[in-house]
Design an enzyme around this catalytic site. Structure first.
Site, PDB file in Angstrom:
ATOM      1  N   LYS A  80       0.849  -1.200   0.000  1.00  0.00           N
ATOM      2  CA  LYS A  80       0.000   0.000   0.000  1.00  0.00           C
ATOM      3  C   LYS A  80       0.882   1.246   0.000  1.00  0.00           C
ATOM      4  O   LYS A  80       1.932   1.269   0.666  1.00  0.00           O
ATOM      5  CB  LYS A  80      -0.898  -0.048   1.241  1.00  0.00           C
ATOM      6  CG  LYS A  80      -1.993   0.997   1.306  1.00  0.00           C
ATOM      7  CD  LYS A  80      -2.874   0.752   2.548  1.00  0.00           C
ATOM      8  CE  LYS A  80      -3.991   1.763   2.682  1.00  0.00           C
ATOM      9  NZ  LYS A  80      -4.856   1.521   3.858  1.00  0.00           N
ATOM     10  N   SER A 155      -9.744   1.610   2.893  1.00  0.00           N
ATOM     11  CA  SER A 155      -8.871   2.372   2.032  1.00  0.00           C
ATOM     12  C   SER A 155      -7.833   1.541   1.268  1.00  0.00           C
ATOM     13  O   SER A 155      -7.244   2.045   0.308  1.00  0.00           O
ATOM     14  CB  SER A 155      -8.130   3.431   2.854  1.00  0.00           C
ATOM     15  OG  SER A 155      -7.320   2.828   3.831  1.00  0.00           O
ATOM     16  N   SER A 179      -9.937  -0.767   7.039  1.00  0.00           N
ATOM     17  CA  SER A 179      -9.343  -0.597   5.703  1.00  0.00           C
ATOM     18  C   SER A 179      -8.653  -1.810   5.117  1.00  0.00           C
ATOM     19  O   SER A 179      -8.300  -1.796   3.939  1.00  0.00           O
ATOM     20  CB  SER A 179      -8.353   0.564   5.717  1.00  0.00           C
ATOM     21  OG  SER A 179      -9.049   1.757   5.541  1.00  0.00           O
TER      22      SER A 179
HETATM   23  N1  GLN Z   1     -13.064   3.816   6.291  1.00  0.00           N
HETATM   24  C1  GLN Z   1     -12.581   4.210   7.575  1.00  0.00           C
HETATM   25  C2  GLN Z   1     -12.256   5.682   7.559  1.00  0.00           C
HETATM   26  O1  GLN Z   1     -12.569   6.311   6.613  1.00  0.00           O
HETATM   27  C3  GLN Z   1     -11.390   3.382   7.950  1.00  0.00           C
HETATM   28  C4  GLN Z   1     -10.160   3.794   7.234  1.00  0.00           C
HETATM   29  C5  GLN Z   1      -8.988   2.940   7.589  1.00  0.00           C
HETATM   30  O2  GLN Z   1      -9.116   1.896   8.215  1.00  0.00           O
HETATM   31  N2  GLN Z   1      -7.819   3.425   7.255  1.00  0.00           N
HETATM   32  O3  GLN Z   1     -11.716   6.209   8.471  1.00  0.00           O
END
Ligand code: GLN
Length: 479
Positions: A80, A155, A179
């Site tokens: 990532k 994400s 994410s």
């Molecule tokens: N979707 C969640 C957020 O927007 C989690 C994001 C993540 O785990 N990095 O914060």
């Protein structure tokens, strides 16, 4: 031609030892798929082709010289883009880091390199890992390999799409509120968020430091276990890392031991808002697990209903603090041009450099931390976080694993939720509690959904008991 479809980490080792293919051929095959498919999927933001092929060739040379191979030797992995790989871009999908090149390797990356893993490239994400669909990337959305009109989740959407699209055999992601698990669920693969402290975050671009963890995305729970074992460590460079002995975490599950576990099913995760089909698939997965003679028990986690609200106080508070370092001057080549007043320069660089969602959270976070509001919001959220954690700790005295959905719906359409941040935030309602409490949790694809959109179920475990949730997943996969 190497068939990448069902290639797992273990099968790669067998294939290399049996000379079915070389590491070089395997890596070249992965880049062929990337060339054919990355244009439409947009899973990778940057590629590491020359170095990847050189690493693969070095693995072949070791093999020819009769050396023993590590588990990950020659395995094509994606990383990532918020995890640093020396010399490569690390944009975190933000414009503000467009020209940054990592000057060192993240600890997890050093560990993969030590095993001669082949690092294919850096994957797309929501800007600074903030989002659930990879639509918040400054470099375009990642599409779901199962349906190009749908999101891959987020994400870590790029990592999930890379693995599901045969553009990597496994990948690293980060999980602050879901994410790793949500994109794994949307793309039909396995994703593990390890216990807070199990994996060093040195070289991970911080989002919300009390919640962030790096973890694996893979095709099977066994592969996730192998990759997790490779990256779990105590690291002097990350004082939150804890040296737990994970020597047996990837060993074959022992049937009697897994049958000795009790799985709790919390009422609160199966109420309103859960898509009907997801609900049905959860029942089917539980029936399958029961057919393996695993015991189930109804439980209640009454503080679950506050988790999302608590997360959206604590996370932005930490985000606004962590992102304060990005001023458009640091992490960029020095800019030419006129001199500005310092405050003008910050205003201009941060206005242009951050996307909408990052700005929304910086504002929210700055607000909840400001004098006069700190006690009302931030401090209160910290207290409720404690209660959510206690809820789970008490429940884990009765059960070993908790079963839940990963996300209320399967992958949604590109654009469906972008106008409504709240609807987007709800995608993580079932994954956030594990981050708030620090416990490990894995997403496992429900079987038998070929030709349909994938759906994952979630298994949460006790602190440091990644093996419990992975083993239940591995037994399920044998079905
Ligand atoms: N979707 C969640 C957020 O927007 C989690 C994001 C993540 O785990 N990095 O914060």
């Amino acid at each position: 031609m190497v068939d990448l479809r069902n290639l797992s980490i273990k099968k790669i080792k067998e294939g290399l030892l049996d000379k079915k293919f070389s590491a070089f051929e395997l890596t070249a095959a992965v880049f062929d798929v990337i060339e054919a498919k990355n244009g439409e999927l947009n899973a990778y933001l940057s590629l590491n082709k020359d170095r990847a092929l050189a690493t693969a060739a070095a693995v072949d040379a070791k093999l020819a010289g009769g050396e023993n191979l590590d588990d990950l030797a020659g395995v094509p992995l994606a990383v990532k883009d918020n995890i640093l790989v020396k010399g490569l871009p690390a944009t975190s999908a933000s414009k503000i880091l467009e020209n940054y090149r990592a000057s060192y390797d993240a600890e997890v990356v050093s560990r993969l390199r030590d095993q001669n893993a082949v690092l294919i490239g850096k994957t797309n994400l929501d800007e600074f890992a903030m989002g659930s669909s990879t639509e918040n990337s400054a470099y375009g959305v990642t599409r779901n390999p199962h349906d190009l009109n749908r999101v891959a989740g987020g994400s870590s959407g790029g990592s999930a799409a890379a693995v599901a699209g045969q553009m990597a055999v496994a990948a690293l992601g980060s999980d602050t509120g879901g994410s790793i698990r949500e994109p794994a669920s949307f793309c039909g693969i396995v994703g593990l968020k390890p216990t807070y402290g199990a994996v060093s975050r040195f070289g991970l671009t911080a989002m919300a430091s009390s919640l962030d963890q790096i973890g694996p995305l893979a095709k099977t729970a066994e592969d996730a276990a192998i990759l997790f074992k490779a990256i779990a460590s105590k690291d002097a460079k990350d004082s939150t890392s804890v040296g737990v002995d994970y020597a047996d975490v990837a060993d074959d599950p022992v049937l009697e031991k897994v049958r000795g576990l009790t799985i709790g099913v919390p009422d609160e995760y199966f109420g309103d808002g859960l898509d009907q089909e997801v609900g049905k698939e959860m029942e089917r997965a539980m029936d399958d697990l029961k057919s393996l003679k695993i015991k189930f028990k109804k439980i209640s986690l009454p503080y679950t209903k506050y988790a999302l609200a608590v997360y959206y106080i604590i996370m932005p508070a930490e985000v606004s603090t962590n992102l304060a370092r990005y001023d458009g001057l640091r992490y960029s080549p020095p800019s030419e041009g006129e001199k500005h007043k310092l405050s003008d320069l910050y205003f201009q660089n941060r206005s242009q450099g951050f996307g909408e969602e990052a700005k929304r959270r910086i504002l929210l976070g700055t607000f909840v931390l400001s004098a006069g509001y700190y006690d009302a919001y931030y401090l209160k959220a910290q207290k409720v976080r404690k209660l959510i954690k206690r809820d789970l700790e008490q429940t884990f005295q009765e059960v070993d694993v908790i079963f839940a959905p990963v996300s209320p719906t399967p992958a949604f359409k590109v654009g469906e939720k972008t106008a409504n941040p709240l609807a987007m935030y709800l995608s993580d309602i079932f994954t956030i509690p594990a981050n708030l409490a620090g416990i490990p949790a894995v997403s496992i694809p429900v079987r038998g959904r070929e030709g349909k959109l994938p759906i994952g179920f979630q298994l949460m475990g006790k602190n440091w008991r990644e093996k419990d949730v992975l083993d239940v997943g591995r037994l399920y996969e044998r079905l």
